[in-house]
Design an enzyme around this catalytic site. Sequence first.
Site, short mmCIF file in Angstrom:
data_model
loop_
_atom_site.label_atom_id
_atom_site.label_comp_id
_atom_site.label_asym_id
_atom_site.label_seq_id
_atom_site.Cartn_x
_atom_site.Cartn_y
_atom_site.Cartn_z
N ASP A 174 40.93 53.95 50.28
CA ASP A 174 41.28 54.75 49.11
C ASP A 174 41.85 53.73 48.14
OD1 ASP A 174 42.54 56.14 47.14
OD2 ASP A 174 43.38 57.67 48.45
N HIS A 175 41.04 53.33 47.15
CA HIS A 175 41.45 52.16 46.37
C HIS A 175 42.77 52.39 45.64
CE1 HIS A 175 39.20 54.35 43.23
NE2 HIS A 175 40.07 53.79 42.43
N HIS A 226 43.00 60.65 46.67
CA HIS A 226 43.99 59.82 45.95
C HIS A 226 45.31 60.55 45.72
CE1 HIS A 226 40.58 57.35 45.26
NE2 HIS A 226 40.09 58.02 44.24
P1 NDP Z 1 24.71 53.18 44.47
O1 NDP Z 1 23.90 54.42 44.48
O2 NDP Z 1 24.82 52.38 43.23
O3 NDP Z 1 24.21 52.21 45.63
C1 NDP Z 1 23.84 52.67 46.89
C2 NDP Z 1 23.39 51.49 47.74
O4 NDP Z 1 23.00 51.96 49.03
C3 NDP Z 1 22.21 50.74 47.17
O5 NDP Z 1 22.41 49.38 47.45
C4 NDP Z 1 21.04 51.27 47.99
O6 NDP Z 1 20.03 50.32 48.18
C5 NDP Z 1 21.69 51.49 49.33
N1 NDP Z 1 20.98 52.50 50.10
C6 NDP Z 1 20.97 53.85 49.91
N2 NDP Z 1 20.22 54.45 50.86
C7 NDP Z 1 19.74 53.46 51.66
C8 NDP Z 1 18.92 53.44 52.82
N3 NDP Z 1 18.43 54.56 53.37
N4 NDP Z 1 18.65 52.25 53.40
C9 NDP Z 1 19.15 51.11 52.86
N5 NDP Z 1 19.93 51.06 51.76
C10 NDP Z 1 20.22 52.23 51.17
O7 NDP Z 1 26.15 53.61 45.00
P2 NDP Z 1 27.58 53.03 44.57
O8 NDP Z 1 27.58 51.57 44.70
O9 NDP Z 1 27.97 53.63 43.27
O10 NDP Z 1 28.54 53.70 45.65
C11 NDP Z 1 28.60 53.25 46.99
C12 NDP Z 1 29.70 53.98 47.71
O11 NDP Z 1 30.94 53.71 47.08
C13 NDP Z 1 29.55 55.50 47.72
O12 NDP Z 1 30.06 55.99 48.94
C14 NDP Z 1 30.47 55.94 46.59
O13 NDP Z 1 30.95 57.25 46.78
C15 NDP Z 1 31.59 54.92 46.72
N6 NDP Z 1 32.33 54.70 45.48
C16 NDP Z 1 31.70 54.21 44.37
C17 NDP Z 1 32.39 54.00 43.21
C18 NDP Z 1 31.75 53.44 42.00
O14 NDP Z 1 32.46 53.29 41.00
N7 NDP Z 1 30.47 53.13 42.01
C19 NDP Z 1 33.85 54.30 43.12
C20 NDP Z 1 34.42 54.76 44.35
C21 NDP Z 1 33.67 54.95 45.48
P3 NDP Z 1 18.75 50.19 47.20
O15 NDP Z 1 19.28 50.38 45.81
O16 NDP Z 1 18.28 48.82 47.44
O17 NDP Z 1 17.82 51.28 47.59
#
Ligand code: NDP
Length: 523
Positions: free
Chosen positions: A211-212, A274
């Site tokens: 939880d950042h 949070h």
């Molecule tokens: P994105 O949708 O931007 O990225 C998801 C990633 O997961 C991509 O690298 C994608 O790969 C990979 N992925 C998804 N499905 C598969 C699969 N079946 N096999 C392999 N790779 C897969 O998500 P975010 O970075 O925004 O978020 C990530 C996590 O962090 C989530 O749980 C989100 O709730 C949490 N979070 C995010 C925040 C933010 O500001 N972004 C803030 C707080 C929490 P590819 O693109 O190569 O398919």
Amino acid sequence: MAAEVESLDRSGGAATTNPLRAGMDSSRIANPCNVIFFGASGDLTKRMLMPAMYNLRLGDILPTNFGIVGFSRSEKSHYDFRDEMKEAIDQFSRSGEARDPLWSDFAQRLHYIAGSFDDVDSFHELRRQLEENDEKLGTEGNRLYYLSTPPSVFGKIVQQLAAAGLGPRDQQRGWSRIIVEKPFGTDLVSARNLQAEISKVFEEKQIYRIDHYLGKEPVQDIMALRFANVMFEPIWNRRYVDNVQITAAETVGVEGRGGYYDNAGALKDMIQNHVMNLLALVAMEPPISPNADHIRDEKFKVLSAMRPIPEDIVSKVTARGQYGPGLVEGKPVAGYREEPSVDPNSATETYACVKFYIDNWRWADVPFYLRSGKRLARKHSEIAVTFRGIPHRIFGETGDQIESNTLVMKIQPEEGVSIRFNAKIPGPKMHIRGVTMDFNYGTGFGVVSAPAYERLIGDAMRGDATLFTRWDAVEQAWQAVMPILNRWSETRIVDFPNYLAGSQGPQNADALLVADGREWRRI
Ligand code: NDP
């Protein structure tokens, strides 16, 4: 390999002898390890995680021997991945562009595996890479996995780690830990299911639910304020406290994450994790030591003392809202239903507030008002403890208002503590007015706080789980919000959107406090 790289202090600036910073440490993590980012092509890795790793290296916090492996679906080579991560650091790092010689050393330690989470072969490929790192980079079998993917695949990744012999029980040497991004479940049942999946492979002490908010310095300072001082604790109870307001207000909308947010809403996205964590820190009993489990035991006790909200009174103790178009910081912005990937008839709340009680000796009958919303007037997170009024008034000319004392812990963007008390206005008469005494971290210690992800990734590498949420607390927090989620999902919304972007939030939220003879602090 990395011994002679430049070493700057944690703020990213050159090391100084600023006397305000006496006692601040920047000690290097002793244990070598690999950090494996699942979801390495995603937004969070680019904006937060990789810049955090780079700054940990810049601050000389990372162990001498470390490796980083990115894993996601998109096809790319190690070289492409390094280029992408350099671009991400150049764009998002608080220390500016990645520079040599540090960058070249860092880049050589970055590797990438392209694969689907459904495909066990890619996990075998990951294993091969980790074993190679152990040999070439001296990482000694230690592994920190980071789940930065859609939550729907968290369970799958853990299963595949076990299937490929990458689980902690298969290890011949070293340790394994896993950081799990939020949200941990989308309700109580799904959280329990996820916990069941993960705990088939990892023990609780190896699971780091992030939880950042907890990595922010002012959040950690809540405990310092309460338990490293003698003057607050005697009045930190129902005898002196009238109410506590916890606010997490944002000016941003859904920022390209409309698809995710429209299935979540403010209660799940902010309050359940949070804001409840803040409540636990402000209301818990003094732990017997700073040991992670002693602190987490006390947080759990508070959350388990929260008075359950019967579904039939949900409308009396909560309010919800959704923003329409408006002006934020002087600029016109669209309403929530016009945001990309949001259902044009969406009933998802972008603002939520709840009144909770904590049924224990310390807090019986003291209301805790929690609120969070998007597209509000100001980005502003704080905890305000308002004390009861004076028992008998002797000062102040007629018409002077004697304010209640308030202690405010400012979380973001200002970071600090302020105390509001009454003072005599200079002059011949005894006029009284409220004044504020302010402490600000930046000026108080002469540093800019490191972003939360740096602190938290560093802690997980050290094996310090204090700032991560234990399963029992997650479960308890879900239990507390479930009646609200259930009731809200059954009640048809007719008045959305019900607040203007850039405003203080919906009127029904104001009405909740007015009914108690109080009002919200201004955002
Ligand atoms: P994105 O949708 O931007 O990225 C998801 C990633 O997961 C991509 O690298 C994608 O790969 C990979 N992925 C998804 N499905 C598969 C699969 N079946 N096999 C392999 N790779 C897969 O998500 P975010 O970075 O925004 O978020 C990530 C996590 O962090 C989530 O749980 C989100 O709730 C949490 N979070 C995010 C925040 C933010 O500001 N972004 C803030 C707080 C929490 P590819 O693109 O190569 O398919």
